[in-house]
Design an enzyme around this catalytic site. Structure first.
Site, short mmCIF file in Angstrom:
data_model
loop_
_atom_site.label_atom_id
_atom_site.label_comp_id
_atom_site.label_asym_id
_atom_site.label_seq_id
_atom_site.Cartn_x
_atom_site.Cartn_y
_atom_site.Cartn_z
N ASP A 151 36.12 21.76 -74.40
CA ASP A 151 35.82 20.38 -74.81
C ASP A 151 34.31 20.14 -74.81
O ASP A 151 33.57 20.83 -74.11
CB ASP A 151 36.48 19.38 -73.85
N ASP B 220 35.39 28.31 -81.28
CA ASP B 220 36.59 28.23 -80.44
C ASP B 220 36.13 27.90 -79.03
O ASP B 220 36.06 28.77 -78.15
CB ASP B 220 37.31 29.58 -80.50
N GLY C 51 26.35 30.73 -76.96
CA GLY C 51 26.49 30.67 -78.43
C GLY C 51 25.42 29.81 -79.07
O GLY C 51 24.99 30.07 -80.20
N GLN D 61 31.72 27.96 -64.98
CA GLN D 61 32.91 27.13 -64.84
C GLN D 61 33.86 27.69 -63.78
O GLN D 61 33.74 28.85 -63.37
CB GLN D 61 33.63 27.00 -66.20
N1 SAM Z 1 39.92 25.68 -77.35
C1 SAM Z 1 40.48 25.88 -76.08
C2 SAM Z 1 40.60 24.53 -75.40
O1 SAM Z 1 40.06 23.55 -75.94
O2 SAM Z 1 41.26 24.38 -74.40
C3 SAM Z 1 39.64 26.85 -75.32
C4 SAM Z 1 39.51 28.23 -75.86
S1 SAM Z 1 38.30 29.33 -75.15
C5 SAM Z 1 38.96 29.77 -73.61
C6 SAM Z 1 36.88 28.37 -74.87
C7 SAM Z 1 35.69 29.24 -74.48
O3 SAM Z 1 34.46 28.60 -74.86
C8 SAM Z 1 35.56 29.55 -72.99
O4 SAM Z 1 35.85 30.90 -72.77
C9 SAM Z 1 34.08 29.21 -72.66
O5 SAM Z 1 33.48 30.15 -71.81
C10 SAM Z 1 33.46 29.21 -74.06
N2 SAM Z 1 32.20 28.46 -74.16
C11 SAM Z 1 31.92 27.21 -73.72
N3 SAM Z 1 30.64 26.91 -74.00
C12 SAM Z 1 30.08 27.99 -74.65
C13 SAM Z 1 28.79 28.30 -75.19
N4 SAM Z 1 27.78 27.41 -75.11
N5 SAM Z 1 28.62 29.51 -75.78
C14 SAM Z 1 29.63 30.40 -75.87
N6 SAM Z 1 30.86 30.17 -75.36
C15 SAM Z 1 31.10 28.98 -74.76
#
Ligand code: SAM
Length: 292
Positions: A170, A167, A149, A42
């Site tokens: 979107d 957490d 994850g 990203q």
């Molecule tokens: N909940 C907050 C929002 O909606 O704006 C975001 C919080 S946090 C920064 C979200 C995290 O999810 C990011 O750091 C991203 O890298 C992680 N993420 C997205 N897809 C993922 C996946 N498949 N496995 C692990 N982490 C993931």
């Protein structure tokens, strides 16, 4: 939901994120761009704003600000932990800014927390620009892993987790798989009996009849016995209102350890026994949309 940054307005001193599908937008007056990197997953930016402290943006979507992240992080951690009888083993999927991790580690009964975020750049940026959120990362109970994850839950041992916190960003791009029924089914398998899962579930105003309703149905399909959606304010997210949806494996997430929640000795800014109770009282429009 389409979330589009209006980067051209940066020249005029504003960051704007447009929510096209809902005909709305959110802007913050900025002082400076502090950081920008394209990770394999990203596009990450950090801004210094005039009144909200620092602002983290992923793929043009606001993730968090210094000023109001406490709302989201406390509501992602404490309702789920107090809905569990005695949480010891916690897993966070996503959460790379480490704000939720910090809240989980405030619970003295928690013995281990494993956080799995796909993107190490998010944690590195948070260490630099949101150091208050990463201050507990050296806690010996915490393990930080940087991998997908969705894949991680496929190989983790059955019944090995008390509380799972999703957490995520979107449900598009790398996070898409985190909103699918197969993923929830695997999470259900990982949880021990009495386990609790919580997932960030978007805006009550914009998504009750869509994402929230589908997520709750998927949680039931995945085998969870109880579901509860807790709305809370979040000024920097679309509509200024957000939600966390809890699901219980052999436990009722509409109840929680009220006496323990009232007796906490660690610092809190938003969560309390009263705000938890209040969040469980769904507004009539949500109740109608969820039962339709
Ligand atoms: N909940 C907050 C929002 O909606 O704006 C975001 C919080 S946090 C920064 C979200 C995290 O999810 C990011 O750091 C991203 O890298 C992680 N993420 C997205 N897809 C993922 C996946 N498949 N496995 C692990 N982490 C993931």
């Amino acid at each position: 939901m389409t979330r589009i940054p209006m980067t051209e307005r940066l020249d005029q001193g504003w960051f704007t994120e447009v929510f096209d599908s809902h005909g709305s937008a959110f802007s913050l007056m900025i002082k400076d761009k502090l950081h920008e990197v394209q990770s394999p997953y990203q596009h990450l930016e950090v801004y210094a704003t005039e009144t909200y402290g620092n602002l983290m943006v992923l793929d043009g979507c606001v993730m968090l600000s210094t000023r109001d992240n406490f709302l989201y992080h406390e509501m992602m951690a404490h309702p789920a932990l107090f809905a569990h009888a005695a949480p010891k083993r916690v897993v966070i999927i996503g959460g790379g800014d480490c704000g939720t991790l910090r809240e989980v580690l405030k619970h003295p009964g928690v013995e281990q927390v494993v956080q799995i975020d796909i993107d190490e750049e998010v944690t590195r940026a948070s260490q630099r620009y949101f150091p208050e959120l990463t201050a507990s990362n050296d806690d010996p109970r915490a393990t930080l892993k940087f991998e997908d994850g969705v894949k991680w839950v496929e190989s983790a041992p059955e019944g090995s987790v008390d509380v799972m916190i999703i957490d995520s960003t979107d449900p598009v791009g790398p996070a898409e798989g985190l909103f699918e029924v197969d993923f929830l089914t695997r999470c259900h398998r990982l949880l021990a009996d009495g386990g609790v899962l919580v997932q960030q579930s978007e805006s009550p105003l914009y998504h009750t009849g869509s994402i929230i309703r589908e997520l709750r149905a998927d949680m039931q399909r995945a085998g969870f016995d109880s579901v509860a959606t807790l709305p809370f304010p979040q000024p920097v997210y679309p509509s200024g209102w957000w939600s966390a949806t809890l699901a219980g494996k052999g436990s009722d997430v509409t109840r929680f350890r009220e006496r323990d929640a009232a007796a906490v000795e660690f610092p809190l800014e938003y969560y309390s026994v009263e705000t938890h109770r209040g969040a469980l009282a769904l507004p009539p429009f949500m109740r109608r949309a969820l039962s339709a």
